[in-house]
Design a protein around this motif. Sequence first.
Motif, PDB file in Angstrom:
ATOM      1  N   ASP A 238       0.825  -1.210   0.000  1.00  0.00           N
ATOM      2  CA  ASP A 238       0.000   0.000   0.000  1.00  0.00           C
ATOM      3  C   ASP A 238       0.861   1.262   0.000  1.00  0.00           C
ATOM      4  O   ASP A 238       0.547   2.238  -0.682  1.00  0.00           O
ATOM      5  CB  ASP A 238      -0.935   0.007   1.204  1.00  0.00           C
TER       6      ASP A 238
ATOM      7  N   GLU B  38       2.123   1.905  -3.442  1.00  0.00           N
ATOM      8  CA  GLU B  38       1.065   2.484  -4.280  1.00  0.00           C
ATOM      9  C   GLU B  38       0.889   3.975  -3.993  1.00  0.00           C
ATOM     10  O   GLU B  38       0.770   4.784  -4.918  1.00  0.00           O
ATOM     11  CB  GLU B  38      -0.247   1.742  -4.047  1.00  0.00           C
TER      12      GLU B  38
ATOM     13  N   LYS C 253       0.793   4.017  -8.567  1.00  0.00           N
ATOM     14  CA  LYS C 253       0.496   2.811  -9.350  1.00  0.00           C
ATOM     15  C   LYS C 253       0.200   1.654  -8.407  1.00  0.00           C
ATOM     16  O   LYS C 253       0.846   1.517  -7.361  1.00  0.00           O
ATOM     17  CB  LYS C 253       1.677   2.436 -10.238  1.00  0.00           C
ATOM     18  N   THR C 254      -0.776   0.841  -8.786  1.00  0.00           N
ATOM     19  CA  THR C 254      -1.086  -0.329  -7.975  1.00  0.00           C
ATOM     20  C   THR C 254       0.063  -1.327  -8.067  1.00  0.00           C
ATOM     21  O   THR C 254       0.841  -1.300  -9.040  1.00  0.00           O
ATOM     22  CB  THR C 254      -2.371  -1.023  -8.451  1.00  0.00           C
TER      23      THR C 254
ATOM     24  N   GLU D 102      -0.192  -4.314  -8.879  1.00  0.00           N
ATOM     25  CA  GLU D 102      -0.458  -5.046 -10.121  1.00  0.00           C
ATOM     26  C   GLU D 102       0.134  -4.315 -11.334  1.00  0.00           C
ATOM     27  O   GLU D 102       0.764  -4.930 -12.198  1.00  0.00           O
ATOM     28  CB  GLU D 102      -1.973  -5.188 -10.264  1.00  0.00           C
ATOM     29  N   GLU D 103      -0.036  -3.009 -11.384  1.00  0.00           N
ATOM     30  CA  GLU D 103       0.515  -2.212 -12.486  1.00  0.00           C
ATOM     31  C   GLU D 103       2.039  -2.244 -12.480  1.00  0.00           C
ATOM     32  O   GLU D 103       2.669  -2.371 -13.548  1.00  0.00           O
ATOM     33  CB  GLU D 103       0.017  -0.766 -12.402  1.00  0.00           C
TER      34      GLU D 103
ATOM     35  N   ARG E 129      -3.595  -8.120  -1.623  1.00  0.00           N
ATOM     36  CA  ARG E 129      -4.385  -7.390  -2.619  1.00  0.00           C
ATOM     37  C   ARG E 129      -3.423  -6.598  -3.498  1.00  0.00           C
ATOM     38  O   ARG E 129      -2.675  -5.767  -3.015  1.00  0.00           O
ATOM     39  CB  ARG E 129      -5.349  -6.438  -1.934  1.00  0.00           C
TER      40      ARG E 129
ATOM     41  N   ASP F  14      -4.640  -5.190  -6.502  1.00  0.00           N
ATOM     42  CA  ASP F  14      -5.465  -4.408  -7.411  1.00  0.00           C
ATOM     43  C   ASP F  14      -5.694  -2.970  -6.970  1.00  0.00           C
ATOM     44  O   ASP F  14      -6.384  -2.212  -7.639  1.00  0.00           O
ATOM     45  CB  ASP F  14      -6.798  -5.095  -7.644  1.00  0.00           C
ATOM     46  N   GLY F  15      -5.119  -2.570  -5.868  1.00  0.00           N
ATOM     47  CA  GLY F  15      -5.194  -1.180  -5.465  1.00  0.00           C
ATOM     48  C   GLY F  15      -6.053  -0.928  -4.243  1.00  0.00           C
ATOM     49  O   GLY F  15      -7.023  -1.639  -3.988  1.00  0.00           O
TER      50      GLY F  15
ATOM     51  N   ASP G 182      -8.090   1.533  -3.607  1.00  0.00           N
ATOM     52  CA  ASP G 182      -9.456   1.991  -3.883  1.00  0.00           C
ATOM     53  C   ASP G 182     -10.416   0.863  -4.229  1.00  0.00           C
ATOM     54  O   ASP G 182     -11.620   1.069  -4.240  1.00  0.00           O
ATOM     55  CB  ASP G 182      -9.450   3.008  -5.031  1.00  0.00           C
ATOM     56  N   ARG G 183      -9.909  -0.300  -4.508  1.00  0.00           N
ATOM     57  CA  ARG G 183     -10.779  -1.428  -4.907  1.00  0.00           C
ATOM     58  C   ARG G 183     -11.173  -2.310  -3.722  1.00  0.00           C
ATOM     59  O   ARG G 183     -11.820  -3.324  -3.910  1.00  0.00           O
ATOM     60  CB  ARG G 183     -10.093  -2.240  -5.979  1.00  0.00           C
TER      61      ARG G 183
END
Length: 93
Positions: A8, A11, A16-17, A19-20, A86, A88-89, A91-92
Motif C-alpha cells: 500500500d 502504491e 500505481k497499484t 499489479e501495475e 491485494r 489491485d489497489g 481503492d478497490r
Amino acid sequence: MSYQAYLDAIEKKTGKTPEELLSEAAARGFTPQSKAGDFATWLKDDYDVGRGHAMALFGVFKNGATISDKHVDSGGTHSDPSAELRLDGIDRR
C-alpha cells in the motif's frame, strides 16, 4: 509493518497499484529469476522506492500474492488480515 502495508505504501508513493508495477516489471524484462538488487534499483531510479519496500514487491513478483499464514491475524506489527495480498489497489477494497 504488514506485507500488505508495504504494498500500500508503494502504491501511495508511486500512484500505481502493485499489479501495475508488476506488469511494468515484466514488460521491462524482469523475471522471477532476476536479481532482486536489479529490481530494487529500477524502483529506486524510476519511483524513489526504498530497498525494503522494493524487496517486498519483488517477493510478490517472485513468489506470487499468497504469503505464509504465519502472521495472518497474529495481532503483531507484522499482522496481515489474509494470506492473499491485494494487488489491485487500495481503492478497490
